[in-house]
Design an enzyme around this catalytic site. Structure first.
Site, PDB file in Angstrom:
ATOM      1  N   GLU A  74      33.509  38.952  37.891  1.00  8.96           N
ATOM      2  CA  GLU A  74      34.877  39.140  38.481  1.00  8.96           C
ATOM      3  C   GLU A  74      35.292  37.946  39.192  1.00  8.96           C
ATOM      4  O   GLU A  74      36.441  37.922  39.533  1.00  8.96           O
ATOM      5  CB  GLU A  74      34.897  40.299  39.367  1.00  8.96           C
ATOM      6  CG  GLU A  74      34.307  41.568  38.994  1.00  8.96           C
ATOM      7  CD  GLU A  74      34.352  42.674  39.974  1.00  8.96           C
ATOM      8  OE1 GLU A  74      35.183  43.500  39.951  1.00  8.96           O
ATOM      9  OE2 GLU A  74      33.429  42.727  40.797  1.00  8.96           O
ATOM     10  N   CYS A 108      34.607  46.143  31.711  1.00  8.75           N
ATOM     11  CA  CYS A 108      35.092  47.351  32.428  1.00  8.75           C
ATOM     12  C   CYS A 108      36.390  47.306  33.028  1.00  8.75           C
ATOM     13  O   CYS A 108      36.872  48.331  33.775  1.00  8.75           O
ATOM     14  CB  CYS A 108      34.004  47.797  33.050  1.00  8.75           C
ATOM     15  SG  CYS A 108      33.555  47.001  34.570  1.00  8.75           S
TER      16      CYS A 108
END
Ligand code: PEP
Ligand code: MG
Length: 551
Positions: free
Chosen positions: A430, A501
């Protein structure tokens, strides 16, 4: 033609005659009652009957629409017995010396007015629940049956507002759509409509009138528009959308049970994102092949104090068992930034997205981390659980997470508690830092999952919460896509799988790019599974290109 604009709360286009919901109305007398004790007993008997009916409705809902609706009726049964609500009924009865009906009606009005006046939208929506419960007790006192649809043909059901139990008790084969004057997308009727897959529009206000009953209407639950007796141009626009919807529905049904594989045989696993055990029903009904992201922090956000190891274990076990051996990736606590939990008593930060959030909190508070890891490992004995750590920037963080896992496994061994020693461990990609050290990170874990929501925010220096960044916030930016490619190459070099995701995973415009990059899994909301599968099955992986990575 009459056009009305409301709020679309359940997607889909429908057409049919408008039917106004019939609700029994009786004027209740305020005259003094002869025997107050007898009136109290009548209230108690009506409460008991209401609880019985609500429990039966919960059972029916569990079979027909799922757990969420069932819980709604169980909550209504609890409202019936709520101490303050019952005290209010009984006190009104004693003070006014009135009949049971008047006491119940007054208590219901007072309670729902109090809830409706609250600042919180969720609590305001609960005013409708109290009205619903009060109406049920009153009907039981007066021996009145609930209203239904007295029509031979299916209808667009119109109402001022519909109570959840009214919605569930209606004959679904008679309902093409819902339109209401009041209501909100938070209301349970909206939730029920979505669960039942029936288009719904609320908030039409005074534009929706009882005298429109019987007139032909077209409704669009996506745009919130209602057209009564539409002109030719409007009519053909609605019909074209309906045709598309029909084709899509048929196509999606044929996708169930099919493999997520391209025409040239490349498999792309399509998993689901969930926030609570209740969401598993939607995963199964949309044929998700696994769960790629269970945002465990919702358990913490829903609680008023730290959820215990057992509470967490039960939630994780329920999901793992319900998925019957399919992979369930549970992400450890990811709070901080936009997800604040009061009882963590976090210091106020100037820049919370760059502050102590996610894995940083867990590594700073080993007891909180240990409790969650114990719950996760215990749940691993009941299904295919994988554990995922969010917001990683450095290799040392992963090593520390792994040490915490080793410690928990040693504890469980010593206590003789079963768990899966081979539980997969993964990390979320991330941050740009994790992309740049992805090769080293990949040697430490079993999988990567890219959180594109945060990766976009940190790569482009664009606050994901801000809504005025416009074209500066561009998840298709070549920098984001190149970051995906770097992470994928690093994962594959180490022989591990990589998924996405974040929201980008469901972006059909990028599917070819994901195939070209070599992404192995996409984890998306349950309703996106079948449309994504349909696209994957039409694609040819070897002809997909990396052109979107060019500036
Ligand atoms: C992401 O950042 O893309 C992600 C999936 O995590 P969250 O949206 O919960 O931060
Ligand atoms: Mg994230």
């Amino acid at each position: 033609m009459i056009v009305m604009q409301g709020k679309g709360v359940s997607r889909g286009v429908a057409n049919g005659p408008i039917y106004f919901f019939q609700r029994s109305s009786t004027t209740i007398s305020d005259a003094p009652a002869a025997d107050l004790e007898a009136e109290k007993q009548r209230i108690t008997a009506a409460q008991e009957k209401s609880i019985e009916q609500l429990n039966a409705l919960a059972d029916q809902a569990r079979e027909e629409t799922g757990e969420e609706t069932a819980i709604l009726f169980e909550t209504h049964a609890m409202f019936v017995e709520d101490e303050d609500y019952v005290d209010c009924m009984m006190n009104t009865l004693t003070e006014r010396g009135c009949c049971a009906e008047k006491a119940v009606e007054t208590a219901g009005e007072e309670f729902s007015a109090m809830l409706a006046a609250m600042d919180d939208a969720y609590m305001q929506a609960r005013a409708a629940d109290i009205k619903d419960v009060t109406r049920r007790i009153l009907n039981n006192l007066m021996g009145i049956a609930d209203g239904g649809i007295d029509s031979d043909v299916p209808v667009i059901l119109a109402a001022d507002d519909l109570a959840p139990s009214e919605t569930l008790q209606l004959d679904k084969s008679k309902i093409l759509g819902f339109i209401t004057q009041g209501g909100s997308s938070n209301s349970h009727t909206a939730i029920l409509a979505r669960t039942m897959g029936i288009p719904a529009i609320c908030g039409l206000g005074d534009a929706l009138k009882p005298e429109q009953a019987g007139r032909e209407a077209y409704i669009d639950g996506e745009t919130g528009q209602v057209a009564i007796e539409p002109d030719d141009i409007t009519l053909s626009a609605y019909q074209a959308k309906q045709e598309k919807q029909r084709e899509m529905k048929e196509l999606m049904e044929t996708m169930k049970g099919q493999q997520d594989v391209t025409l040239d045989g490349r498999e792309m696993m399509v998993y689901c994102n969930i926030g609570s055990p209740e969401d598993v029903a939607a995963v199964l009904s949309n044929d998700g092949q696994g769960i790629g992201l269970f945002r465990s922090e919702f358990l913490y956000l829903a609680a008023s104090d730290y959820p215990s190891e057992d509470d967490q274990f039960n939630a994780y076990k329920q999901v793992a068992a319900a998925m019957g051996g399919k992979r369930v990736v549970i992400r450890t606590l990811d709070i901080g930034a936009d997800k604040q939990v009061d009882y963590f008593e976090m210091r106020k930060e100037e820049n919370p997205a760059l502050g102590v959030r996610a894995i940083r909190i867990c590594l700073n508070r080993p007891e909180v981390f240990r409790t969650q890891l114990r719950a996760l490992y215990r749940a691993s004995a009941y299904g295919k659980v994988a554990i995922m750590f969010p917001m990683i920037t450095s290799v040392w963080e992963v090593k520390e997470c792994k040490r915490a896992c080793q410690k928990v496994m040693a504890e469980l061994d010593a206590e003789g508690i079963p768990y899966n020693k081979d539980t997969e461990l993964g990390i979320m990609i991330e941050t740009p830092a994790s992309v740049l050290v992805a090769e080293e990170l990949a040697r430490e874990v079993d999988f990567f999952s890219v959180g594109t929501n945060d990766l976009t925010q940190y790569t482009l220096a664009c606050d994901r919460q801000a809504n005025d960044l416009g074209k500066f916030f561009d998840p298709h930016h070549p920098a984001v896509l190149r970051a995906l490619k770097l992470a994928t190459d690093a994962a594959h070099k180490a022989g591990i799988w990589i998924g996405i995701c974040g929201e980008l995973g469901a972006d059909l415009e990028l599917l070819e790019t994901f195939l070209a990059i070599g992404i192995d899994e996409l984890s998306v909301s349950p309703t996106s599974v079948l449309p994504l599968r349909a696209e994957i099955r039409k694609s040819i992986a070897k002809t997909c290109t990396l052109e979107k990575l060019e500036c």
